[in-house]
Write an enzyme that holds these catalytic residues in place. Structure first.
Site, PDB file in Angstrom:
ATOM      1  N   CYS A  39       0.830  -1.214   0.000  1.00 45.23           N
ATOM      2  CA  CYS A  39       0.000   0.000   0.000  1.00 45.23           C
ATOM      3  C   CYS A  39       0.861   1.260   0.000  1.00 45.23           C
ATOM      4  O   CYS A  39       1.547   1.547   0.987  1.00 45.23           O
ATOM      5  CB  CYS A  39      -0.930  -0.026   1.214  1.00 45.23           C
ATOM      6  N   CYS A  42      -0.099   3.982   2.601  1.00 42.14           N
ATOM      7  CA  CYS A  42       0.259   3.534   3.956  1.00 42.14           C
ATOM      8  C   CYS A  42       1.680   3.969   4.306  1.00 42.14           C
ATOM      9  O   CYS A  42       1.967   4.322   5.457  1.00 42.14           O
ATOM     10  CB  CYS A  42       0.149   2.013   4.066  1.00 42.14           C
TER      11      CYS A  42
END
Length: 301
Positions: A39, A42
């Site tokens: 991700c 993230c």
């Protein structure tokens, strides 16, 4: 054997969640960061979460959950996209967000919830915690983030209704949002003889806000003053209009021009408004110091 190992791993992750999130949130604000290695957002958010929580430890804790390795927990919380962050207080999720926030928005999110978080045995003193929150509020106000500051201060005002300094900052945040009646109500709860600097600033700013009449055609008023600079009433009205737009430099220029032309005009109305502006900005503010020097040069020349 694989299914047994998987079941054991899931049981261990659930037990860790109960210990590190549910139980821990009874004495602190716990942020749960659902993330994954693949991700991209993230990788932006997680370092900011670590920075903000570390600065507020032990009152704030961060628990990171890899959704690929904790699929049962991710399913229980219906994680549809990541990053997703949940905030827990007293064993319950109380707020959350999806996607990456900037540091300022994340700080405001945490500080607003922190005002409601339970007290832990290992936490700093209550006064130190309040001071940290108010320092964050001062930064937000200085950056013009009045809405974020007001959210944090609204919670603090409810918890500490007798703190004039908090009420003063809250009134300043509300005035920054144009909520004059709300600011008036916040200051009404403060003792008349309160000496706090923010109370004095807020009272002066409120007096200015009440005194200023909104002007729809500011550009037209600017043209009229340029055409007739000796019309001091128009100058005074323009100064008020500029104040309403947050242009304190322009407002001060016109108020000083009135004082230079006739310092006793309307019983010293221009000087009185300028002095209120100094109080609202803060007498020790560099802008106030510089502009007060300009005023002194007019009065004593």
């Amino acid at each position: 054997m694989a299914s047994i190992a998987t079941a054991a791993a899931e049981k261990a992750s659930i037990e860790a969640f109960r210990r590190d999130v549910i139980e821990a949130s009874k004495t602190a604000l716990v942020l749960v960061d659902f993330w994954a290695e693949w991700c991209g957002p993230c990788k932006t958010l997680t370092p900011l979460l670590e920075k903000v929580t570390a600065a507020r430890a032990p009152r704030v804790r961060l628990v990171k959950i890899d959704v690929d390795k904790n699929q049962t927990l991710a399913a229980q919380f219906r994680i549809q996209s990541i990053p997703t962050v949940y905030a827990f207080i007293a064993g319950q999720p109380v707020d959350g967000f999806q996607g990456a926030l900037g540091e300022r928005e994340l700080t405001a999110f945490v500080d607003r919830l922190l005002a409601k978080a339970p007290a832990g045995a290992a936490e700093p003193s209550a006064e130190a915690e309040i001071a940290a929150l108010l320092e964050a509020v001062d930064i937000a106000l200085a950056e013009g983030a009045h809405e974020e500051a007001a959210e944090t201060l609204a919670a603090l005002v409810q918890e500490f209704p007798d703190r004039g300094d908090i009420a003063g900052k809250y009134a300043l945040a509300l005035l920054g949002l144009g909520h004059v009646d709300g600011a008036r109500a916040a200051l009404a709860a403060v003792a008349p003889d309160a000496k706090d600097a923010d109370v004095a600033k807020a009272r002066a700013a409120l007096a200015l806000a009440i005194d200023v009449t909104p002007v729809d055609d500011v550009a037209g008023l600017i043209d009229r003053v340029a055409a007739d600079p000796d019309d001091l009433q128009q100058r005074y009205d323009l100064a008020g209009a500029l104040l309403g737009r947050g242009d304190r430099d322009g407002a001060a220029d016109h108020l000083l021009a009135i004082i230079a032309a006739d310092r006793q005009w309307q019983e010293g109305a221009a000087q009185a408004r300028l002095l209120k502006l100094f109080e609202a900005v803060g007498l020790s503010d560099p802008w106030s110091i510089k502009t007060r020097a300009r005023l002194r040069s007019l009065l004593f020349s």
